[in-house]
Motif scaffolding. Structure first.
Motif, PDB file in Angstrom:
ATOM      1  N   PRO A  36     -11.263  -3.575  -6.568  1.00 41.26           N
ATOM      2  CA  PRO A  36     -10.864  -2.173  -6.557  1.00 41.26           C
ATOM      3  C   PRO A  36      -9.377  -2.048  -6.194  1.00 41.26           C
ATOM      4  O   PRO A  36      -8.910  -2.661  -5.240  1.00 41.26           O
ATOM      5  N   PHE A  37      -8.641  -1.297  -6.987  1.00 37.18           N
ATOM      6  CA  PHE A  37      -7.210  -1.043  -6.761  1.00 37.18           C
ATOM      7  C   PHE A  37      -7.100   0.461  -6.612  1.00 37.18           C
ATOM      8  O   PHE A  37      -7.098   1.197  -7.586  1.00 37.18           O
ATOM      9  N   LEU A  38      -7.024   0.913  -5.371  1.00 40.41           N
ATOM     10  CA  LEU A  38      -7.068   2.339  -5.080  1.00 40.41           C
ATOM     11  C   LEU A  38      -5.680   2.889  -4.801  1.00 40.41           C
ATOM     12  O   LEU A  38      -4.865   2.236  -4.154  1.00 40.41           O
ATOM     13  N   VAL A  39      -5.430   4.078  -5.296  1.00 42.38           N
ATOM     14  CA  VAL A  39      -4.170   4.773  -5.054  1.00 42.38           C
ATOM     15  C   VAL A  39      -4.514   6.108  -4.414  1.00 42.38           C
ATOM     16  O   VAL A  39      -5.234   6.906  -4.991  1.00 42.38           O
ATOM     17  N   ARG A  40      -4.002   6.313  -3.212  1.00 47.81           N
ATOM     18  CA  ARG A  40      -4.267   7.538  -2.472  1.00 47.81           C
ATOM     19  C   ARG A  40      -2.953   8.256  -2.225  1.00 47.81           C
ATOM     20  O   ARG A  40      -2.036   7.696  -1.624  1.00 47.81           O
ATOM     21  N   GLU A  41      -2.860   9.473  -2.696  1.00 47.90           N
ATOM     22  CA  GLU A  41      -1.660  10.278  -2.509  1.00 47.90           C
ATOM     23  C   GLU A  41      -1.955  11.374  -1.496  1.00 47.90           C
ATOM     24  O   GLU A  41      -2.994  12.019  -1.563  1.00 47.90           O
ATOM     25  N   CYS A  42      -1.020  11.554  -0.577  1.00 51.60           N
ATOM     26  CA  CYS A  42      -1.174  12.579   0.447  1.00 51.60           C
ATOM     27  C   CYS A  42       0.212  13.066   0.845  1.00 51.60           C
ATOM     28  O   CYS A  42       1.095  12.262   1.164  1.00 51.60           O
ATOM     29  N   SER A  43       0.407  14.347   0.818  1.00 52.61           N
ATOM     30  CA  SER A  43       1.704  14.921   1.139  1.00 52.61           C
ATOM     31  C   SER A  43       2.153  14.532   2.547  1.00 52.61           C
ATOM     32  O   SER A  43       1.416  14.691   3.516  1.00 52.61           O
ATOM     33  N   GLY A  44       3.361  13.968   2.622  1.00 48.80           N
ATOM     34  CA  GLY A  44       3.950  13.648   3.913  1.00 48.80           C
ATOM     35  C   GLY A  44       3.548  12.318   4.528  1.00 48.80           C
ATOM     36  O   GLY A  44       4.077  11.951   5.571  1.00 48.80           O
ATOM     37  N   VAL A  45       2.653  11.581   3.922  1.00 48.55           N
ATOM     38  CA  VAL A  45       2.213  10.306   4.503  1.00 48.55           C
ATOM     39  C   VAL A  45       3.270   9.227   4.290  1.00 48.55           C
ATOM     40  O   VAL A  45       4.003   9.235   3.299  1.00 48.55           O
ATOM     41  N   GLN A  46       3.395   8.319   5.230  1.00 49.20           N
ATOM     42  CA  GLN A  46       4.282   7.170   5.084  1.00 49.20           C
ATOM     43  C   GLN A  46       3.646   6.180   4.106  1.00 49.20           C
ATOM     44  O   GLN A  46       2.430   5.980   4.135  1.00 49.20           O
ATOM     45  N   PRO A  47       4.433   5.545   3.250  1.00 46.18           N
ATOM     46  CA  PRO A  47       3.855   4.611   2.282  1.00 46.18           C
ATOM     47  C   PRO A  47       3.274   3.381   2.979  1.00 46.18           C
ATOM     48  O   PRO A  47       3.900   2.818   3.880  1.00 46.18           O
ATOM     49  N   GLN A  48       2.061   3.025   2.569  1.00 45.27           N
ATOM     50  CA  GLN A  48       1.348   1.905   3.174  1.00 45.27           C
ATOM     51  C   GLN A  48       0.621   1.109   2.103  1.00 45.27           C
ATOM     52  O   GLN A  48       0.221   1.654   1.071  1.00 45.27           O
ATOM     53  N   LEU A  49       0.413  -0.157   2.393  1.00 40.47           N
ATOM     54  CA  LEU A  49      -0.382  -1.038   1.548  1.00 40.47           C
ATOM     55  C   LEU A  49      -1.468  -1.630   2.425  1.00 40.47           C
ATOM     56  O   LEU A  49      -1.184  -2.201   3.478  1.00 40.47           O
ATOM     57  N   TRP A  50      -2.707  -1.467   1.998  1.00 42.35           N
ATOM     58  CA  TRP A  50      -3.852  -1.994   2.726  1.00 42.35           C
ATOM     59  C   TRP A  50      -4.532  -3.054   1.874  1.00 42.35           C
ATOM     60  O   TRP A  50      -4.651  -2.900   0.658  1.00 42.35           O
ATOM     61  N   ALA A  51      -4.996  -4.099   2.525  1.00 44.14           N
ATOM     62  CA  ALA A  51      -5.818  -5.106   1.856  1.00 44.14           C
ATOM     63  C   ALA A  51      -7.092  -5.261   2.667  1.00 44.14           C
ATOM     64  O   ALA A  51      -7.063  -5.336   3.896  1.00 44.14           O
ATOM     65  N   ARG A  52      -8.224  -5.273   1.964  1.00 44.73           N
ATOM     66  CA  ARG A  52      -9.516  -5.501   2.624  1.00 44.73           C
ATOM     67  C   ARG A  52      -9.995  -6.878   2.215  1.00 44.73           C
ATOM     68  O   ARG A  52      -9.932  -7.261   1.047  1.00 44.73           O
ATOM     69  N   TYR A  53     -10.476  -7.616   3.200  1.00 44.43           N
ATOM     70  CA  TYR A  53     -10.964  -8.972   2.989  1.00 44.43           C
ATOM     71  C   TYR A  53     -12.464  -9.019   3.219  1.00 44.43           C
ATOM     72  O   TYR A  53     -13.099  -7.988   3.435  1.00 44.43           O
ATOM     73  N   GLU A  54     -13.016 -10.217   3.224  1.00 45.44           N
ATOM     74  CA  GLU A  54     -14.447 -10.377   3.499  1.00 45.44           C
ATOM     75  C   GLU A  54     -14.774  -9.858   4.892  1.00 45.44           C
ATOM     76  O   GLU A  54     -13.922  -9.826   5.778  1.00 45.44           O
ATOM     77  N   MET A  55     -16.007  -9.489   5.090  1.00 46.08           N
ATOM     78  CA  MET A  55     -16.519  -8.998   6.361  1.00 46.08           C
ATOM     79  C   MET A  55     -15.841  -7.703   6.803  1.00 46.08           C
ATOM     80  O   MET A  55     -15.822  -7.372   7.985  1.00 46.08           O
ATOM     81  N   GLY A  56     -15.223  -6.962   5.876  1.00 44.41           N
ATOM     82  CA  GLY A  56     -14.624  -5.674   6.183  1.00 44.41           C
ATOM     83  C   GLY A  56     -13.309  -5.717   6.942  1.00 44.41           C
ATOM     84  O   GLY A  56     -12.808  -4.690   7.376  1.00 44.41           O
ATOM     85  N   VAL A  57     -12.735  -6.896   7.096  1.00 41.79           N
ATOM     86  CA  VAL A  57     -11.450  -7.027   7.793  1.00 41.79           C
ATOM     87  C   VAL A  57     -10.358  -6.421   6.921  1.00 41.79           C
ATOM     88  O   VAL A  57     -10.300  -6.671   5.724  1.00 41.79           O
TER      89      VAL A  57
END
Length: 99
Positions: A47-68
């Motif tokens: 899954p490659f998700l793009v979430r837009e929200c007014s005023g949010v700082q740009p972030q990159l999240w990665a999810r690994y096994e076991m929900g980490v």
């Protein structure tokens, strides 16, 4: 970006968060525009998700096994630096699997 072909072996989900209009999110928006198709075609099961929200700082999240999850702040980074951050997150997933 040949390395993106192995992304699905180490990362279970990629998530970008950024503002639709802020200058701080410009590089993140451009990175997604230019690279989404290639990354997704090489890793169709991730899954490659793009979430837009007014005023949010740009972030990159990665999810690994076991929900980490790991997060990287992208504020002030260039597209090339964002690419390196994504590579780093993928390597973290690879090293966690090796343990």
């Amino acid at each position: 970006m040949a390395w993106t072909g192995t992304l699905s072996r180490s990362v279970k989900e990629i998530r970008f968060l950024f503002c639709q209009s802020s200058p701080a999110s410009f590089a993140a928006r451009e990175f997604v525009k230019k690279n989404y198709a290639e990354i997704k075609s090489r890793n169709p099961s991730v899954p490659f998700l793009v979430r837009e929200c007014s005023g949010v700082q740009p972030q990159l999240w990665a999810r690994y096994e076991m929900g980490v999850e790991r997060c990287v702040n992208l504020d002030g980074l260039t597209e090339a630096q964002i690419d390196r951050k994504l590579q780093e997150l993928a390597k973290i997933g690879e090293s966690a699997k090796a343990k």
